[in-house]
Write a protein that holds these residues in place. Sequence first.
Motif, short mmCIF file in Angstrom:
data_model
loop_
_atom_site.label_atom_id
_atom_site.label_comp_id
_atom_site.label_asym_id
_atom_site.label_seq_id
_atom_site.Cartn_x
_atom_site.Cartn_y
_atom_site.Cartn_z
N ALA A 3 0.87 -1.17 0.00
CA ALA A 3 0.00 0.00 0.00
C ALA A 3 0.91 1.22 0.00
CB ALA A 3 -0.88 0.00 1.24
N PHE A 4 0.45 2.31 -0.61
CA PHE A 4 1.26 3.52 -0.60
C PHE A 4 0.38 4.76 -0.66
CE2 PHE A 4 0.63 2.55 -5.04
CZ PHE A 4 0.44 3.78 -5.64
N SER A 5 0.95 5.88 -0.20
CA SER A 5 0.23 7.15 -0.22
C SER A 5 1.25 8.29 -0.14
CB SER A 5 -0.71 7.24 0.99
OG SER A 5 -1.36 8.50 1.03
N LEU A 13 6.27 10.02 1.33
CA LEU A 13 5.62 8.87 0.74
C LEU A 13 5.60 7.76 1.78
CD1 LEU A 13 4.53 7.08 -1.62
CD2 LEU A 13 6.93 6.60 -2.18
N ALA A 14 4.44 7.22 2.05
CA ALA A 14 4.30 6.08 2.96
C ALA A 14 4.08 4.84 2.11
CB ALA A 14 3.12 6.27 3.90
N ILE A 15 4.83 3.78 2.40
CA ILE A 15 4.69 2.54 1.65
C ILE A 15 4.89 1.35 2.57
CG2 ILE A 15 7.11 2.57 0.90
CD1 ILE A 15 6.07 1.31 -1.77
N SER A 16 4.01 0.36 2.44
CA SER A 16 4.19 -0.86 3.22
C SER A 16 5.12 -1.78 2.43
CB SER A 16 2.84 -1.54 3.49
OG SER A 16 2.24 -1.95 2.28
N ASP A 17 6.01 -2.46 3.15
CA ASP A 17 6.93 -3.36 2.47
C ASP A 17 6.54 -4.82 2.75
OD1 ASP A 17 8.01 -4.22 4.91
OD2 ASP A 17 9.82 -3.01 4.73
N PRO A 18 7.13 -5.77 2.04
CA PRO A 18 6.76 -7.18 2.25
C PRO A 18 7.29 -7.78 3.54
CG PRO A 18 8.42 -7.00 0.53
CD PRO A 18 8.03 -5.59 0.92
N TYR A 19 8.02 -7.01 4.34
CA TYR A 19 8.62 -7.50 5.57
C TYR A 19 7.88 -7.02 6.81
CZ TYR A 19 12.18 -8.34 2.12
OH TYR A 19 12.83 -8.73 0.98
N GLN A 20 6.61 -6.68 6.66
CA GLN A 20 5.74 -6.27 7.76
C GLN A 20 6.08 -4.91 8.34
OE1 GLN A 20 3.04 -8.26 8.41
NE2 GLN A 20 3.79 -9.52 6.75
N ASN A 21 6.67 -4.03 7.55
CA ASN A 21 6.98 -2.66 7.96
C ASN A 21 6.24 -1.67 7.08
OD1 ASN A 21 9.05 -3.30 9.93
ND2 ASN A 21 10.29 -3.91 8.18
N VAL A 38 4.88 -2.03 11.73
CA VAL A 38 3.53 -2.57 11.60
C VAL A 38 3.23 -2.67 10.11
CG1 VAL A 38 2.41 -0.30 11.74
CG2 VAL A 38 1.12 -2.33 12.29
N HIS A 39 2.66 -3.81 9.71
CA HIS A 39 2.28 -3.98 8.31
C HIS A 39 0.90 -3.37 8.10
CE1 HIS A 39 2.11 -5.55 4.32
NE2 HIS A 39 0.95 -6.12 4.57
#
Length: 67
Positions: A3-5, A13-21, A38-39
């Motif tokens: 997810a990103f915004s 820019l906020a982005i969720s990574d595949p490592y639960q961050n 937090v994911h």
Amino acid sequence: MPAFSFSLDNSLLAISDPYQNTLILDGETWEVVYTFTVHATAVAFSPNGETLALANPWEVDLDDVGS
């Protein structure tokens, strides 16, 4: 799926990574300026860019990012 915004002024820019961050990046340099351990399946900045909503299927967290 990440997810990103972007903040309204594109400074962050906020982005969720595949490592639960969830990472906060500088919108100009793309350097990581903060990491939430937090994911999130959805992220969104408030209109003033000072609060970030981090959501997953169980909860929504509101965090101060002080754009």
